[in-house]
Design a protein around this motif. Structure first.
Motif, PDB file in Angstrom:
ATOM      1  N   ASP A  15       0.832  -1.212   0.000  1.00  0.00           N
ATOM      2  CA  ASP A  15       0.000   0.000   0.000  1.00  0.00           C
ATOM      3  C   ASP A  15       0.864   1.259   0.000  1.00  0.00           C
ATOM      4  N   LEU A  16       1.951   1.182   0.749  1.00  0.00           N
ATOM      5  CA  LEU A  16       2.873   2.321   0.810  1.00  0.00           C
ATOM      6  C   LEU A  16       3.500   2.583  -0.561  1.00  0.00           C
ATOM      7  N   ILE A  17       3.897   1.502  -1.216  1.00  0.00           N
ATOM      8  CA  ILE A  17       4.475   1.630  -2.567  1.00  0.00           C
ATOM      9  C   ILE A  17       3.423   2.205  -3.529  1.00  0.00           C
ATOM     10  N   GLY A  18       2.195   1.706  -3.401  1.00  0.00           N
ATOM     11  CA  GLY A  18       1.096   2.202  -4.242  1.00  0.00           C
ATOM     12  C   GLY A  18       0.851   3.686  -4.026  1.00  0.00           C
ATOM     13  N   LEU A  19       0.854   4.087  -2.766  1.00  0.00           N
ATOM     14  CA  LEU A  19       0.629   5.497  -2.423  1.00  0.00           C
ATOM     15  C   LEU A  19       1.727   6.383  -3.015  1.00  0.00           C
ATOM     16  N   LEU A  20       2.961   5.912  -2.916  1.00  0.00           N
ATOM     17  CA  LEU A  20       4.087   6.669  -3.490  1.00  0.00           C
ATOM     18  C   LEU A  20       3.940   6.796  -5.007  1.00  0.00           C
ATOM     19  N   LEU A  21       3.488   5.701  -5.630  1.00  0.00           N
ATOM     20  CA  LEU A  21       3.299   5.712  -7.087  1.00  0.00           C
ATOM     21  C   LEU A  21       2.221   6.727  -7.477  1.00  0.00           C
ATOM     22  N   VAL A  22       1.126   6.751  -6.712  1.00  0.00           N
ATOM     23  CA  VAL A  22       0.037   7.708  -6.999  1.00  0.00           C
ATOM     24  C   VAL A  22       0.550   9.141  -6.829  1.00  0.00           C
ATOM     25  N   LEU A  23       1.300   9.388  -5.758  1.00  0.00           N
ATOM     26  CA  LEU A  23       1.823  10.741  -5.516  1.00  0.00           C
ATOM     27  C   LEU A  23       2.808  11.147  -6.608  1.00  0.00           C
ATOM     28  N   TRP A  24       3.616  10.197  -7.035  1.00  0.00           N
ATOM     29  CA  TRP A  24       4.580  10.481  -8.103  1.00  0.00           C
ATOM     30  C   TRP A  24       3.832  10.804  -9.406  1.00  0.00           C
ATOM     31  N   THR A  25       2.768  10.033  -9.674  1.00  0.00           N
ATOM     32  CA  THR A  25       1.966  10.285 -10.870  1.00  0.00           C
ATOM     33  C   THR A  25       1.365  11.693 -10.808  1.00  0.00           C
ATOM     34  N   PHE A  26       0.814  12.068  -9.645  1.00  0.00           N
ATOM     35  CA  PHE A  26       0.247  13.416  -9.465  1.00  0.00           C
ATOM     36  C   PHE A  26       1.313  14.474  -9.756  1.00  0.00           C
ATOM     37  N   HIS A  27       2.495  14.237  -9.224  1.00  0.00           N
ATOM     38  CA  HIS A  27       3.583  15.201  -9.424  1.00  0.00           C
ATOM     39  C   HIS A  27       3.917  15.330 -10.912  1.00  0.00           C
ATOM     40  N   LEU A  28       3.985  14.189 -11.602  1.00  0.00           N
ATOM     41  CA  LEU A  28       4.317  14.223 -13.033  1.00  0.00           C
ATOM     42  C   LEU A  28       3.255  14.975 -13.826  1.00  0.00           C
ATOM     43  N   VAL A  29       1.979  14.791 -13.441  1.00  0.00           N
ATOM     44  CA  VAL A  29       0.902  15.521 -14.132  1.00  0.00           C
ATOM     45  C   VAL A  29       1.024  17.018 -13.822  1.00  0.00           C
ATOM     46  N   ARG A  30       1.341  17.332 -12.572  1.00  0.00           N
ATOM     47  CA  ARG A  30       1.429  18.739 -12.156  1.00  0.00           C
ATOM     48  C   ARG A  30       2.537  19.480 -12.906  1.00  0.00           C
ATOM     49  N   VAL A  31       3.671  18.821 -13.099  1.00  0.00           N
ATOM     50  CA  VAL A  31       4.772  19.489 -13.802  1.00  0.00           C
ATOM     51  C   VAL A  31       4.686  19.281 -15.317  1.00  0.00           C
ATOM     52  N   ARG A  32       3.552  18.799 -15.796  1.00  0.00           N
ATOM     53  CA  ARG A  32       3.271  18.637 -17.227  1.00  0.00           C
ATOM     54  C   ARG A  32       4.235  17.665 -17.903  1.00  0.00           C
ATOM     55  N   ARG A  33       4.634  16.651 -17.179  1.00  0.00           N
ATOM     56  CA  ARG A  33       5.465  15.617 -17.798  1.00  0.00           C
ATOM     57  C   ARG A  33       4.647  14.376 -18.128  1.00  0.00           C
ATOM     58  N   LEU A  34       3.399  14.378 -17.707  1.00  0.00           N
ATOM     59  CA  LEU A  34       2.520  13.236 -17.988  1.00  0.00           C
ATOM     60  C   LEU A  34       1.134  13.785 -18.275  1.00  0.00           C
ATOM     61  N   TYR A  35       0.565  13.386 -19.401  1.00  0.00           N
ATOM     62  CA  TYR A  35      -0.786  13.845 -19.730  1.00  0.00           C
ATOM     63  C   TYR A  35      -1.772  13.370 -18.670  1.00  0.00           C
ATOM     64  N   ALA A  36      -2.781  14.200 -18.448  1.00  0.00           N
ATOM     65  CA  ALA A  36      -3.775  13.879 -17.419  1.00  0.00           C
ATOM     66  C   ALA A  36      -4.451  12.534 -17.702  1.00  0.00           C
ATOM     67  N   GLY A  37      -4.672  12.239 -18.984  1.00  0.00           N
ATOM     68  CA  GLY A  37      -5.321  10.971 -19.351  1.00  0.00           C
ATOM     69  C   GLY A  37      -4.503   9.772 -18.901  1.00  0.00           C
ATOM     70  N   TYR A  38      -3.184   9.826 -19.125  1.00  0.00           N
ATOM     71  CA  TYR A  38      -2.315   8.745 -18.664  1.00  0.00           C
ATOM     72  C   TYR A  38      -2.297   8.706 -17.133  1.00  0.00           C
ATOM     73  N   GLY A  39      -2.271   9.887 -16.548  1.00  0.00           N
ATOM     74  CA  GLY A  39      -2.262   9.988 -15.083  1.00  0.00           C
ATOM     75  C   GLY A  39      -3.472   9.309 -14.471  1.00  0.00           C
ATOM     76  N   VAL A  40      -4.636   9.493 -15.111  1.00  0.00           N
ATOM     77  CA  VAL A  40      -5.869   8.863 -14.623  1.00  0.00           C
ATOM     78  C   VAL A  40      -5.729   7.345 -14.664  1.00  0.00           C
ATOM     79  N   ILE A  41      -5.191   6.845 -15.800  1.00  0.00           N
ATOM     80  CA  ILE A  41      -5.050   5.381 -15.951  1.00  0.00           C
ATOM     81  C   ILE A  41      -4.126   4.818 -14.862  1.00  0.00           C
TER      82      ILE A  41
END
Lengths: 138, 265
Positions: free
Chosen positions: A10-36
């Motif tokens: 769960d901790l690893i999952g949470l870190l992955l979600v936070l990292w994904t959010f960060h990537l979307v925030r800095v425009r390195r990952l499209y929101a659509g991919y971020g959702v997936i």
């Protein structure tokens, strides 16, 4: 799965979600991919944490063998590789869009300055028509 | 080889800009932009109506990779055409117009749809309201007053109710029509909206601008039935779009707060 493993995953999952959010925030990952990515991670976390759900899903998909630690490692590798690839895709795609926008603006400026129409034939010929797009899609 | 992210894209708010005077909405300082993708049957009529309704303003059509001769349909009209070499989507088309407006120092940008749903005759009223309310973003709203001619399908209305509540929840401000394509954008926010990409220019930028302290207002408009083509929101988008918004709206709130904190320090 014992409690320690559940908490760790769960901790690893949470870190992955936070990292994904960060990537979307800095425009390195499209929101659509971020959702997936974040939805998949969240669902996985629920499956791991809620007792019984994992067994139900395992039976439903017809899995007959237990997942080994090696499978988890392989899954982790695939997820990280996918995330990396989608990040690169997003950055390249953004850069391409920037170039296309600047070219369009320059064409419009040039046409306005010299009073001629932009070279739409060049734009049209470089663009796939509907038949070509269908062929590409298939 | 890895591709590095573009550090220059980071938005750094310049607090001085907030003190700049409002936009001069005299026609010569206003750019009217129409994002268009495969709108050849309607685009000429829409542009002609704009030219009749607003004299003195420049008109820019952003042809978003059309293959039906949308740009060619404008031949002979006194308008500028920015043609994307490939289809980039609605958000990027609006951003091209914003970039053009920023480069040429227009004071306000009016955007409207190319399908004939919006009435260009209402542009002077929108500009007057924009000036009077000292807005940074004025949304031509279909839901400020009830409109019997409104033909928005119910799934879309439901979506708009959701997004409206999402905006209220995150900013405390009520915006009834978050997805209207008929709006006026002021020069004070051009730089914010061109330095980074957005999914689209709807709820996401409303939340972003409100959280940064800019003024967003609504003005009632009438809309007609689409004259040609289909909505850019297909059946799958009724699922995809809300999911994306649920992700990007909170992210924009966080981003705006970080920018404000950086600007203060």
């Amino acid at each position: 799965m014992n409690l320690r493993s559940i908490v760790l995953l769960d901790l690893i999952g949470l870190l992955l979600v936070l990292w994904t959010f960060h990537l979307v925030r800095v425009r390195r990952l499209y929101a659509g991919y971020g959702v997936i990515f974040s939805a998949t991670t969240a669902i996985t976390m629920v499956m791991i944490s809620v007792p019984g759900v994992q067994a139900v899903v395992t039976t439903a998909v017809g899995a007959t063998y237990p997942a080994s630690a090696l499978t988890l490692l392989a899954l982790g590798f695939i997820i990280l590789t996918l995330l990396y690839a989608f990040t690169q895709l997003t950055i390249l795609s953004d850069r391409l869009a920037d170039v296309v926008q600047l070219l369009a603006i320059r064409d419009a400026e040039r046409a306005a300055t010299i009073g001629t129409e932009p070279d739409r034939s060049a734009a049209a010929s470089s663009r796939p028509n509907s038949h070509q797009r269908d062929a590409l899609n298939t | 080889m890895a591709v590095d992210g573009d550090a220059a894209r980071d938005v750094v708010i310049d607090p001085l800009r907030l003190d700049k005077p409002g936009a001069d909405v005299s026609p010569s300082r206003v750019l009217i932009a129409i994002p268009a993708h495969n709108e050849a049957p309607t685009i000429r009529g829409v542009v002609e109506r704009i030219l009749r309704a607003v004299s003195g303003s420049d008109v820019l059509v952003v042809d978003d990779g059309s293959d039906d001769g949308t740009a060619a349909a404008l031949d002979g009209l006194p308008v500028m055409v920015a043609s994307h070499y490939c289809n980039l989507g609605y958000g990027r088309s609006v951003q091209t117009a914003l970039r053009f407006a920023a480069l040429h120092e227009y004071h306000a940008l009016v955007t409207l749809d190319a399908d004939g749903q919006h009435h260009p005759e209402q542009i002077p009223d929108l500009l007057e309201a924009f000036d009077r309310t000292n807005s940074d973003l004025l949304i031509g709203s279909r839901y400020v007053q009830s409109d019997p001619g409104n033909t928005t399908p119910w799934p879309r209305r439901t979506g708009m109710w959701l997004f409206s509540n999402l905006v209220k929840l995150t900013t405390g401000t009520t915006v009834k029509d978050t997805s209207s394509g008929f709006r006026v954008v002021g020069r004070r926010v051009f730089h914010l909206l061109t330095r980074r990409s957005f999914v689209d220019f709807h709820a996401e930028i409303i939340v972003y601008l409100l959280c940064l302290g800019y003024r967003v207002t609504e003005f009632p408009i009438n809309v007609s039935t689409r004259l040609h083509g289909r909505s850019m929101y297909g059946p799958l988008n009724y699922l995809k779009y809300p999911a994306k918004m649920l992700l990007v709206v909170p992210i924009n709130v966080i981003e705006a707060r970080l920018i404000r904190r950086r600007a203060r320090s």
